[in-house]
Design an enzyme around this catalytic site. Structure first.
Site, PDB file in Angstrom:
ATOM      1  N   ASP A 292       0.743  -1.182   0.002  1.00  0.00           N
ATOM      2  CA  ASP A 292      -0.022  -0.088  -0.012  1.00  0.00           C
ATOM      3  C   ASP A 292       0.782   1.308   0.073  1.00  0.00           C
ATOM      4  O   ASP A 292       0.349   2.295  -0.160  1.00  0.00           O
ATOM      5  CB  ASP A 292      -0.957  -0.014   1.236  1.00  0.00           C
ATOM      6  CG  ASP A 292      -2.006   0.924   1.239  1.00  0.00           C
ATOM      7  OD1 ASP A 292      -2.334   1.345  -0.012  1.00  0.00           O
ATOM      8  OD2 ASP A 292      -2.636   1.248   2.391  1.00  0.00           O
ATOM      9  N   SER A 314      -6.223   5.525   0.261  1.00  0.00           N
ATOM     10  CA  SER A 314      -6.719   4.191  -0.089  1.00  0.00           C
ATOM     11  C   SER A 314      -8.305   3.930   0.404  1.00  0.00           C
ATOM     12  O   SER A 314      -8.503   4.201   1.440  1.00  0.00           O
ATOM     13  CB  SER A 314      -5.996   3.036   0.440  1.00  0.00           C
ATOM     14  OG  SER A 314      -4.519   3.422   0.557  1.00  0.00           O
ATOM     15  N   GLN A 364      -6.238  -1.702  -6.604  1.00  0.00           N
ATOM     16  CA  GLN A 364      -6.501  -0.505  -5.528  1.00  0.00           C
ATOM     17  C   GLN A 364      -7.287   0.648  -6.040  1.00  0.00           C
ATOM     18  O   GLN A 364      -7.128   0.926  -7.188  1.00  0.00           O
ATOM     19  CB  GLN A 364      -5.475  -0.044  -4.596  1.00  0.00           C
ATOM     20  CG  GLN A 364      -5.880   0.737  -3.513  1.00  0.00           C
ATOM     21  CD  GLN A 364      -4.741   1.128  -2.826  1.00  0.00           C
ATOM     22  OE1 GLN A 364      -4.025   2.338  -3.143  1.00  0.00           O
ATOM     23  NE2 GLN A 364      -4.331   0.567  -1.721  1.00  0.00           N
TER      24      GLN A 364
HETATM   25  C1  LIG Z   1       8.058   7.792  -7.228  1.00  0.00           C
HETATM   26  C2  LIG Z   1       8.881   8.405  -6.017  1.00  0.00           C
HETATM   27  C3  LIG Z   1       8.049   8.641  -4.969  1.00  0.00           C
HETATM   28  C4  LIG Z   1       9.252   8.622  -3.838  1.00  0.00           C
HETATM   29  C5  LIG Z   1       8.277   8.548  -2.499  1.00  0.00           C
HETATM   30  C6  LIG Z   1       9.018   8.308  -1.513  1.00  0.00           C
HETATM   31  C7  LIG Z   1       8.630   7.578  -0.308  1.00  0.00           C
HETATM   32  C8  LIG Z   1       7.391   7.461   0.105  1.00  0.00           C
HETATM   33  C9  LIG Z   1       6.843   8.110   1.214  1.00  0.00           C
HETATM   34  C10 LIG Z   1       6.023   8.318   1.524  1.00  0.00           C
HETATM   35  C11 LIG Z   1       4.488   7.773   1.027  1.00  0.00           C
HETATM   36  C12 LIG Z   1       3.563   7.727   2.109  1.00  0.00           C
HETATM   37  C13 LIG Z   1       2.442   7.735   1.258  1.00  0.00           C
HETATM   38  C14 LIG Z   1       1.345   6.359   2.136  1.00  0.00           C
HETATM   39  C15 LIG Z   1       0.177   6.497   1.828  1.00  0.00           C
HETATM   40  C16 LIG Z   1      -0.573   5.236   1.671  1.00  0.00           C
HETATM   41  C17 LIG Z   1      -1.920   5.278   1.576  1.00  0.00           C
HETATM   42  C18 LIG Z   1      -2.762   4.976   2.914  1.00  0.00           C
HETATM   43  O1  LIG Z   1      -2.326   4.589   3.732  1.00  0.00           O
HETATM   44  S1  LIG Z   1      -4.211   6.019   2.980  1.00  0.00           S
HETATM   45  C19 LIG Z   1      -4.831   5.478   4.507  1.00  0.00           C
HETATM   46  C20 LIG Z   1      -5.696   4.313   4.535  1.00  0.00           C
HETATM   47  N1  LIG Z   1      -6.855   5.145   4.060  1.00  0.00           N
HETATM   48  C21 LIG Z   1      -7.733   5.576   4.853  1.00  0.00           C
HETATM   49  O2  LIG Z   1      -7.313   5.791   6.038  1.00  0.00           O
HETATM   50  C22 LIG Z   1      -9.347   6.132   4.140  1.00  0.00           C
HETATM   51  C23 LIG Z   1     -10.095   5.949   5.452  1.00  0.00           C
HETATM   52  N2  LIG Z   1     -11.373   6.357   4.886  1.00  0.00           N
HETATM   53  C24 LIG Z   1     -11.834   7.782   5.030  1.00  0.00           C
HETATM   54  O3  LIG Z   1     -11.213   8.495   5.553  1.00  0.00           O
HETATM   55  C25 LIG Z   1     -13.182   8.034   4.385  1.00  0.00           C
HETATM   56  O4  LIG Z   1     -14.089   6.780   4.337  1.00  0.00           O
HETATM   57  C26 LIG Z   1     -12.979   9.033   3.258  1.00  0.00           C
HETATM   58  C27 LIG Z   1     -12.442   8.166   2.272  1.00  0.00           C
HETATM   59  C28 LIG Z   1     -12.394  10.287   3.612  1.00  0.00           C
HETATM   60  C29 LIG Z   1     -14.457   9.336   2.648  1.00  0.00           C
HETATM   61  O5  LIG Z   1     -15.260   9.840   3.892  1.00  0.00           O
HETATM   62  P1  LIG Z   1     -16.351  11.009   3.330  1.00  0.00           P
HETATM   63  O6  LIG Z   1     -17.590  10.029   2.788  1.00  0.00           O
HETATM   64  O7  LIG Z   1     -17.045  11.432   4.784  1.00  0.00           O
HETATM   65  O8  LIG Z   1     -15.882  11.988   2.511  1.00  0.00           O
HETATM   66  P2  LIG Z   1     -15.607  13.424   2.509  1.00  0.00           P
HETATM   67  O9  LIG Z   1     -15.482  13.593   0.981  1.00  0.00           O
HETATM   68  O10 LIG Z   1     -16.714  14.308   3.066  1.00  0.00           O
HETATM   69  O11 LIG Z   1     -14.457  13.970   3.375  1.00  0.00           O
HETATM   70  C30 LIG Z   1     -14.322  13.511   4.828  1.00  0.00           C
HETATM   71  C31 LIG Z   1     -13.152  14.379   5.272  1.00  0.00           C
HETATM   72  O12 LIG Z   1     -12.189  14.208   4.711  1.00  0.00           O
HETATM   73  C32 LIG Z   1     -11.084  15.131   4.492  1.00  0.00           C
HETATM   74  N3  LIG Z   1     -10.851  15.561   3.177  1.00  0.00           N
HETATM   75  C33 LIG Z   1     -11.552  15.280   2.086  1.00  0.00           C
HETATM   76  N4  LIG Z   1     -11.289  15.601   1.020  1.00  0.00           N
HETATM   77  C34 LIG Z   1     -10.226  16.586   1.156  1.00  0.00           C
HETATM   78  C35 LIG Z   1      -9.323  16.982   0.442  1.00  0.00           C
HETATM   79  N5  LIG Z   1      -9.386  17.474  -0.627  1.00  0.00           N
HETATM   80  N6  LIG Z   1      -8.307  17.923   1.116  1.00  0.00           N
HETATM   81  C36 LIG Z   1      -8.133  17.803   2.367  1.00  0.00           C
HETATM   82  N7  LIG Z   1      -8.929  16.971   3.384  1.00  0.00           N
HETATM   83  C37 LIG Z   1      -9.873  16.540   2.716  1.00  0.00           C
HETATM   84  C38 LIG Z   1     -11.715  16.291   5.341  1.00  0.00           C
HETATM   85  O13 LIG Z   1     -11.217  16.259   6.485  1.00  0.00           O
HETATM   86  C39 LIG Z   1     -13.353  15.847   5.125  1.00  0.00           C
HETATM   87  O14 LIG Z   1     -13.984  16.427   6.128  1.00  0.00           O
HETATM   88  P3  LIG Z   1     -14.711  17.944   5.767  1.00  0.00           P
HETATM   89  O15 LIG Z   1     -15.597  17.432   4.924  1.00  0.00           O
HETATM   90  O16 LIG Z   1     -15.314  18.179   7.249  1.00  0.00           O
HETATM   91  O17 LIG Z   1     -13.401  18.726   5.428  1.00  0.00           O
END
Ligand SMILES: CCCCC/C=C\C/C=C\CCCCCCCC(=O)SCCNC(=O)CCNC(=O)[C@H](O)C(C)(C)COP(=O)(O)OP(=O)(O)OC[C@H]1O[C@@H](n2cnc3c(N)ncnc32)[C@H](O)[C@@H]1OP(=O)(O)O
Length: 382
Positions: A292, A314, A364
């Site tokens: 992931d 994700s 994914q």
């Molecule tokens: C090519 C070379 C690259 C080199 C890179 C080198 C190294 C790598 C180093 C680092 C990389 C790290 C990256 C790792 C990432 C891996 C992916 C993950 O692990 S993600 C984590 C797992 N997934 C989750 O936790 C998701 C859980 N689910 C949820 O949170 C919700 O279901 C949802 C998807 C948010 C949907 O909820 P809902 O229906 O309520 O949706 P809303 O649209 O209302 O949004 C809710 C809430 O979310 C925030 N939000 C939404 N959109 C935005 C945005 N555009 N910007 C900021 N925040 C946002 C916000 O708080 C919303 O609440 P509110 O409406 O009150 O503002």
């Protein structure tokens, strides 16, 4: 010529010859009998909890009797049963779970584990798979899993994993896992396990022709170069030094340079840092964790531009394990993003070992948006 077998001792009986059947009990009247075959085993002592079951020999039976005091020989000394030992790699510590009750485990986000603003999705997948694996006969290995991320996990509180034993068949077993924080289900996983089986074989997928990992730089070396190479302007070097660097417990080496960073694809070699215990179940949890890390971000590649800040999470994640995994040896992760639409990016992945064997396939979907500016006090999600 069926005859009942009575065991008066705590030993384990391993079938060497013949067929034995264990009829379903009264509550499971609709379930067909289990048929035990050569090298299956039964008897007390195979588990800490005792279950009573009638075993019927359908033909002349030859068993090897393993006395109870030697039962531990069937249990490899790994994270699944070993005491915590300091030589475990950071990944084994991240995946370590505390058993709380039958089928209930507690996982933690370790202070030394890499985190971003919420629990890393790979941590949920790896820990939930570890919880499910602990409840399955060790001869059955996970072959597929499907996960959904419901709510952002809080790094500062433990995660409770509740395993539901959906089914135990003679070849397959199915488990559902719910991860909870503050009583709320934040993540779910369904995983299917299978006993080793010999069958039809083919591989149509071909590993791309990429340089071997030894010829490529890892992230630490790329960063070091950015900080020290005099060919970069000093302003750029200072900016790179200020960027937060996350030392992931996974070593990664990228096959293409920055010129291809706008392509909806990415190829990189990766392996777990440190030596892992020799346990296939653990190695599958480790690659599930790693899978992931840089996956959905590839769906943003064609849209990257200077100053773009993205919000990428994700939503769901699926893995099919085709062949045995060695997570502490180099694997090539080949990622493609066929589509981004409606705020969702879709990615597919294939993992090959160095011999070019296709080990795993993955998919994914992720939420991909431009980041909204944050208010001063973001609402807590739990
Ligand atoms: C090519 C070379 C690259 C080199 C890179 C080198 C190294 C790598 C180093 C680092 C990389 C790290 C990256 C790792 C990432 C891996 C992916 C993950 O692990 S993600 C984590 C797992 N997934 C989750 O936790 C998701 C859980 N689910 C949820 O949170 C919700 O279901 C949802 C998807 C948010 C949907 O909820 P809902 O229906 O309520 O949706 P809303 O649209 O209302 O949004 C809710 C809430 O979310 C925030 N939000 C939404 N959109 C935005 C945005 N555009 N910007 C900021 N925040 C946002 C916000 O708080 C919303 O609440 P509110 O409406 O009150 O503002």
């Amino acid at each position: 010529m069926a005859s009942n077998i009575f065991c008066y001792f705590n030993d384990i009986l391993i079938i060497l010859k013949a067929e034995v059947s264990a009829p379903a009990n009264a509550e499971e009247a609709n379930r067909p009998d289990y048929v035990l075959n050569k090298y299956d085993y039964f008897g007390y002592g195979t588990n800490s909890s005792v279950h009573q079951v009638n075993v019927v020999a359908l033909s002349k039976l030859t068993c090897f009797i393993l006395p109870n005091q030697y039962g531990h020989l069937l249990q490899p000394k790994t994270i699944w049963n070993a005491e915590e030992t300091p030589e475990h790699s950071l990944l084994e510590q991240i995946l370590h779970l505390e058993p709380l009750e039958v089928d209930i485990f507690r996982g933690f986000t370790l202070p030394e584990a890499p985190t971003f603003r919420q629990v890393f999705g790979g941590q949920f997948i790896g820990q939930a798979l570890a919880a499910a694996s602990k409840t399955v006969d060790c001869l059955k290995m996970v072959h597929s899993l499907h996960a959904i991320f419901l709510v952002a996990g809080d790094n500062n509180i433990p995660i409770i994993y509740q395993v539901h034993r959906a089914r135990d068949g003679s070849s397959f077993a199915t488990r559902k896992v719910e991860a909870k924080q503050k009583g709320l289900v934040v993540f779910t996983l369904i995983a299917s396990f299978q006993k080793e089986e010999v069958g039809f074989e083919h591989q149509a997928a071909i590993m791309p022709d990429v340089p071997p990992p030894e010829q490529l730089l890892n992230l630490e070396e790329i960063r070091e170069r950015r900080l020290t190479d005099p060919r970069f302007p000093s302003q750029y070097r200072n900016l790179a030094a200020k960027k937060k660097f996350i030392p992931w417990p996974i070593e990664m080496r990228f096959c293409e340079g920055s010129a291809s960073q706008h392509k909806p694809s990415l190829n990189y070699w990766f392996r777990a840092r440190g030596k892992l215990s020799d346990d296939q179940a653990l190695h599958r949890c480790v690659v599930a964790y790693a899978s992931d890390l840089l996956f959905s971000g590839v769906s943003l590649n064609p849209h990257r531009e200077k100053g773009l800040k993205t919000y990428c999470l994700s939503l769901d994640h699926s893995i099919w394990f085709h062949k045995p995994v060695k997570a502490d040896e180099w694997m090539l992760y080949v990622i493609e993003s066929p589509s981004a639409h409606g705020g969702r990016g879709f990615v597919t992945g294939r993992m090959f070992n160095r011999q070019g064997e296709l080990i795993m396939s993955l998919t994914q979907e992720a939420l991909i948006r431009r980041e909204k500016p944050r208010g001063p006090n973001p609402r807590p999600k739990l």
